[in-house]
Motif scaffolding. Structure first.
Motif, PDB file in Angstrom:
ATOM      1  N   LYS A 182      43.079  -7.047 135.132  1.00  0.00           N
ATOM      2  CA  LYS A 182      43.979  -6.878 133.976  1.00  0.00           C
ATOM      3  C   LYS A 182      43.519  -5.724 133.095  1.00  0.00           C
ATOM      4  O   LYS A 182      44.318  -4.922 132.620  1.00  0.00           O
ATOM      5  CB  LYS A 182      43.980  -8.159 133.135  1.00  0.00           C
ATOM      6  N   GLN A 192      52.751  -3.273 132.925  1.00  0.00           N
ATOM      7  CA  GLN A 192      54.170  -3.652 132.904  1.00  0.00           C
ATOM      8  C   GLN A 192      54.822  -3.531 134.285  1.00  0.00           C
ATOM      9  O   GLN A 192      55.925  -4.015 134.489  1.00  0.00           O
ATOM     10  CB  GLN A 192      54.952  -2.853 131.851  1.00  0.00           C
ATOM     11  N   LYS A 206      53.774 -19.548 142.734  1.00  0.00           N
ATOM     12  CA  LYS A 206      54.107 -19.094 141.377  1.00  0.00           C
ATOM     13  C   LYS A 206      54.263 -17.583 141.379  1.00  0.00           C
ATOM     14  O   LYS A 206      53.462 -16.876 141.997  1.00  0.00           O
ATOM     15  CB  LYS A 206      52.993 -19.452 140.390  1.00  0.00           C
ATOM     16  N   MET A 208      54.929 -14.476 138.457  1.00  0.00           N
ATOM     17  CA  MET A 208      55.105 -14.174 137.031  1.00  0.00           C
ATOM     18  C   MET A 208      54.560 -12.785 136.702  1.00  0.00           C
ATOM     19  O   MET A 208      53.762 -12.225 137.470  1.00  0.00           O
ATOM     20  CB  MET A 208      54.420 -15.226 136.162  1.00  0.00           C
ATOM     21  N   PRO A 209      55.016 -12.215 135.571  1.00  0.00           N
ATOM     22  CA  PRO A 209      54.439 -10.935 135.158  1.00  0.00           C
ATOM     23  C   PRO A 209      52.934 -11.109 134.942  1.00  0.00           C
ATOM     24  O   PRO A 209      52.495 -12.146 134.436  1.00  0.00           O
ATOM     25  CB  PRO A 209      55.140 -10.647 133.818  1.00  0.00           C
ATOM     26  N   ALA A 211      50.953  -9.987 132.814  1.00  0.00           N
ATOM     27  CA  ALA A 211      50.556 -10.188 131.420  1.00  0.00           C
ATOM     28  C   ALA A 211      50.577 -11.667 131.020  1.00  0.00           C
ATOM     29  O   ALA A 211      49.875 -12.069 130.088  1.00  0.00           O
ATOM     30  CB  ALA A 211      51.459  -9.372 130.502  1.00  0.00           C
ATOM     31  N   ASP A 212      51.371 -12.476 131.723  1.00  0.00           N
ATOM     32  CA  ASP A 212      51.537 -13.884 131.341  1.00  0.00           C
ATOM     33  C   ASP A 212      50.602 -14.835 132.079  1.00  0.00           C
ATOM     34  O   ASP A 212      50.657 -16.045 131.853  1.00  0.00           O
ATOM     35  CB  ASP A 212      52.981 -14.344 131.640  1.00  0.00           C
ATOM     36  N   VAL A 213      49.759 -14.340 132.962  1.00  0.00           N
ATOM     37  CA  VAL A 213      48.994 -15.230 133.845  1.00  0.00           C
ATOM     38  C   VAL A 213      47.814 -15.852 133.095  1.00  0.00           C
ATOM     39  O   VAL A 213      46.992 -15.137 132.523  1.00  0.00           O
ATOM     40  CB  VAL A 213      48.461 -14.460 135.078  1.00  0.00           C
ATOM     41  N   PRO A 214      47.717 -17.190 133.104  1.00  0.00           N
ATOM     42  CA  PRO A 214      46.553 -17.837 132.500  1.00  0.00           C
ATOM     43  C   PRO A 214      45.345 -17.745 133.431  1.00  0.00           C
ATOM     44  O   PRO A 214      45.487 -17.672 134.640  1.00  0.00           O
ATOM     45  CB  PRO A 214      46.997 -19.291 132.351  1.00  0.00           C
TER      46      PRO A 214
END
Lengths: 233, 233
Positions: A182, A192, A206, A208-209, A211-214
């Protein structure tokens, strides 16, 4: 009669993404062999579970999790000896490989120990790279784009250098390397364009973008970075 | 009821390397669609030929061979309109794709025209890259090696720069670019690590050291350069 050794790719996880050839070879196997992590479950075996015939011989290779490489290589020594015993007894042995046997696969350590002595065939499988692109619903590479496939564990400076010069990028085996990746993608202003995929093609997939990954991410996760340079897309 | 669009990877050429999912979707298709080069044969259709049911609808997309991109894009416009007509009539349409739909595939040009309006699923396939590694019987990438996949048509300087910084390399679509690629690999002192594969997994498959390859090479050919840095192999 000496048996034949097969290294068979099973694809990224959905059993329906195994090839017709993998299906046929497993159904006709005398023995199946597969790695397990420290005696736990085998992902490869789980993909093939519904195809493995009842009563077939099974060789589980218990690969220890260790930064040191010698313990794992000792496990492949033992596994190769077990497989050689079955081949010498005239049995065909199918080694079950997640993804593709020669694409970041542990099969190569059995191949290097056995292929000079036994007839060996490698059967390619669907890799997680293209499975992730399908899951994201974004073309991976068009026309003359270069694709760089990078294992997440490489060092930060190397990661930075390889991504900055690249066009399309797939970063494999994200796992605990997520914060480093990241950081690099943020520095390169690419975050982005980065999409994260976890356990592609499995029911628990799963997308997802990035930036949103936990955190933390599991080992079987990937990041795709596509800049989409083709003006016709 | 509106139909569903599928982009289905068929693998590198051997029909047995199609996935179980591709097989099921083609068998149950209302319509199959595929590209042809200037009205000639379709490689994708030839891979699936024995699976396509009798009497199924067929949409052939005649892609002109041209350096200019507009004529091909006009062909995809026409093909997408034909596919949209079938979907609007409630038919499921399976687009047959050699290799993987999103890996240097023309399917992306149909996807970009249709996926925002119709339910679309992409089914990954075995790529020619791992099929070639299986044919060569050499692991493509071990552990933390970076793999760079390069289309042969890129310019000589770019090719030189990308290979010189790389670890494992696959050069796709060799064809008439063979002399340029040979020159670059010779300059980089890598020619002895380079293996050439033509029409992988087909009965006419050829595997040979790059130095021995006669010109011209066909479009469906590849060069693998693996330095084999893993001391455990």
């Amino acid at each position: 009669m000496i048996g034949k050794l097969y290294g068979v790719g099973l694809g990224p996880g959905d059993p329906e993404l195994m090839t017709l050839k993998a299906y046929r070879l497993i159904q006709n196997a005398d023995v199946v062999a597969y790695p397990t992590l420290e005696g736990g479950d085998s992902f490869a075996r789980s993909i093939a579970a519904d195809v493995i015939p009842n009563g077939v011989g099974e060789i589980a290779i218990h690969v220890p999790m260790s930064v040191e490489r010698e313990p794992a290589q000792a496990a492949y020594d033992t596994g190769a000896a077990d497989i050689a015993g079955a081949l010498d007894a005239g049995k065909n042995v199918v080694v079950l490989c997640e993804g593709d046997p020669f694409f970041y696969g542990s099969f190569m350590y059995l191949f290097s120990r056995l292929a000079d002595r036994y007839e060996t065939e490698v059967v390619a499988g669907v890799t997680s790279v293209t499975a992730c692109a399908a899951a994201v619903q974004k073309p991976l590479t068009a026309r003359n784009e270069v694709l760089t496939i990078i294992p997440g564990p490489i060092g930060e400076d190397d990661l930075h250098a390889r991504i900055s010069g690249a066009e399309a990028v797939a970063i494999m085996k994200v796992g605990r390397h997520l914060p480093k990746i990241k950081k690099v993608l943020t520095e390169l202003n690419l975050i982005q364009h980065a999409v994260y995929v976890e356990r592609a093609t499995l029911p628990v997939q799963k997308v997802m973008p990035l930036a949103d990954v936990p955190e933390p991410a599991p080992y079987f996760s990937m990041i795709l970075v596509t800049k989409g340079n083709d003006p016709w897309l």
